[in-house]
Motif scaffolding. Structure first.
Motif, PDB file in Angstrom:
ATOM      1  N   LYS A 126       0.863  -1.184   0.000  1.00  0.00           N
ATOM      2  CA  LYS A 126       0.000   0.000   0.000  1.00  0.00           C
ATOM      3  C   LYS A 126       0.900   1.235   0.000  1.00  0.00           C
ATOM      4  O   LYS A 126       1.744   1.393   0.861  1.00  0.00           O
ATOM      5  N   MET A 127       0.667   2.087  -0.974  1.00  0.00           N
ATOM      6  CA  MET A 127       1.497   3.281  -1.129  1.00  0.00           C
ATOM      7  C   MET A 127       0.641   4.543  -1.056  1.00  0.00           C
ATOM      8  O   MET A 127      -0.485   4.556  -1.545  1.00  0.00           O
ATOM      9  N   GLU A 128       1.189   5.569  -0.461  1.00  0.00           N
ATOM     10  CA  GLU A 128       0.532   6.870  -0.469  1.00  0.00           C
ATOM     11  C   GLU A 128       0.694   7.535  -1.834  1.00  0.00           C
ATOM     12  O   GLU A 128      -0.118   8.358  -2.227  1.00  0.00           O
ATOM     13  N   PHE A 131       1.447   7.101  -7.988  1.00  0.00           N
ATOM     14  CA  PHE A 131       2.367   6.649  -9.034  1.00  0.00           C
ATOM     15  C   PHE A 131       2.923   5.259  -8.735  1.00  0.00           C
ATOM     16  O   PHE A 131       3.115   4.446  -9.633  1.00  0.00           O
ATOM     17  N   LEU A 132       3.190   4.969  -7.459  1.00  0.00           N
ATOM     18  CA  LEU A 132       3.793   3.686  -7.077  1.00  0.00           C
ATOM     19  C   LEU A 132       2.776   2.614  -6.697  1.00  0.00           C
ATOM     20  O   LEU A 132       3.114   1.431  -6.641  1.00  0.00           O
ATOM     21  N   GLU A 133       1.545   3.019  -6.419  1.00  0.00           N
ATOM     22  CA  GLU A 133       0.498   2.061  -6.033  1.00  0.00           C
ATOM     23  C   GLU A 133       0.306   1.027  -7.146  1.00  0.00           C
ATOM     24  O   GLU A 133       0.149   1.371  -8.303  1.00  0.00           O
ATOM     25  N   HIS A 150      12.771  -4.095  -2.257  1.00  0.00           N
ATOM     26  CA  HIS A 150      11.662  -3.524  -3.023  1.00  0.00           C
ATOM     27  C   HIS A 150      12.040  -3.462  -4.491  1.00  0.00           C
ATOM     28  O   HIS A 150      13.213  -3.289  -4.829  1.00  0.00           O
ATOM     29  N   SER A 151      11.031  -3.589  -5.327  1.00  0.00           N
ATOM     30  CA  SER A 151      11.262  -3.495  -6.763  1.00  0.00           C
ATOM     31  C   SER A 151       9.962  -3.147  -7.477  1.00  0.00           C
ATOM     32  O   SER A 151       8.873  -3.295  -6.910  1.00  0.00           O
ATOM     33  N   GLN A 152      10.125  -2.717  -8.707  1.00  0.00           N
ATOM     34  CA  GLN A 152       9.009  -2.521  -9.619  1.00  0.00           C
ATOM     35  C   GLN A 152       9.202  -3.379 -10.867  1.00  0.00           C
ATOM     36  O   GLN A 152       8.402  -3.314 -11.791  1.00  0.00           O
TER      37      GLN A 152
END
Length: 183
Positions: A126-128, A131-133, A150-152
């Motif tokens: 969960k991201m604030e 863009f990253l959510e 962490h990674s995308q």
């Protein structure tokens, strides 16, 4: 570098990193200071990544090296944007960011393969940041303290799914205080 020198370098590196993590968790330093102190430690000690990952320690060492370098250059780009510098002024930093994040992902993959994906949990967090959510996921190496990656990367995500360690449920990061803090 001899094996004994490698062990000493890794031990000192992790001692510094763990101390900074604890200071950040206790609110003694903010995320930006955490990154700058890590970066300065690496520069002052002429830290270089290992060519081969044949231990958990070397894998985490390399991961942290590339992660800190990428985030440090990211802060420089943000500063240049705030100072009104044009894209051409900081385009070299953008290339550096991409390089270090790519190397971090390669290191993540090599470390996961070395560990044979054992006792690993992975999931989107969960991201604030909208863009990253749904893009940023967390990899927890349960056998080790402070071993959270962490990674995308799509290709690492596919490997995690193939190995059956990726949970499709989105969860709160175990280091939410860090990942959702701006720097």
């Amino acid at each position: 570098m001899s094996d004994l020198d490698n062990i000493k370098t890794i031990d000192k590196f992790f001692e510094n990193r763990d101390n900074l993590i604890i200071k950040h968790m206790n609110g003694e330093i903010d995320k930006r200071s955490f990154l700058e102190l890590n970066y300065n430690y690496m520069i002052d000690n002429k830290i270089k990544p290992f060519m081969t990952i044949d231990s958990f320690e070397k894998g985490m060492y390399n991961y942290q090296f590339y992660n800190v370098m990428a985030k440090y250059y990211k802060t420089l780009v943000q500063e240049q944007k705030l100072n009104g510098k044009g894209v051409t002024f900081y385009s070299k930093f953008l290339d550096d960011i991409k390089y270090y994040y790519d190397e971090k992902d390669k290191t993540t993959f090599r470390l996961l393969r070395f560990l044979k994906y054992k006792n690993v949990d992975a999931y989107f967090i969960k991201m604030e940041s909208s863009f990253l959510e749904g893009k940023l996921y967390e990899i927890v190496l349960n056998d080790y303290e402070f071993a959270i990656l962490h990674s995308q990367s799509e290709w690492i995500l596919n490997a995690l799914k193939k190995e059956g360690v990726f949970d499709t449920n989105t969860k709160k990061s175990v280091i939410d205080y860090y990942v959702n803090q701006k720097y």
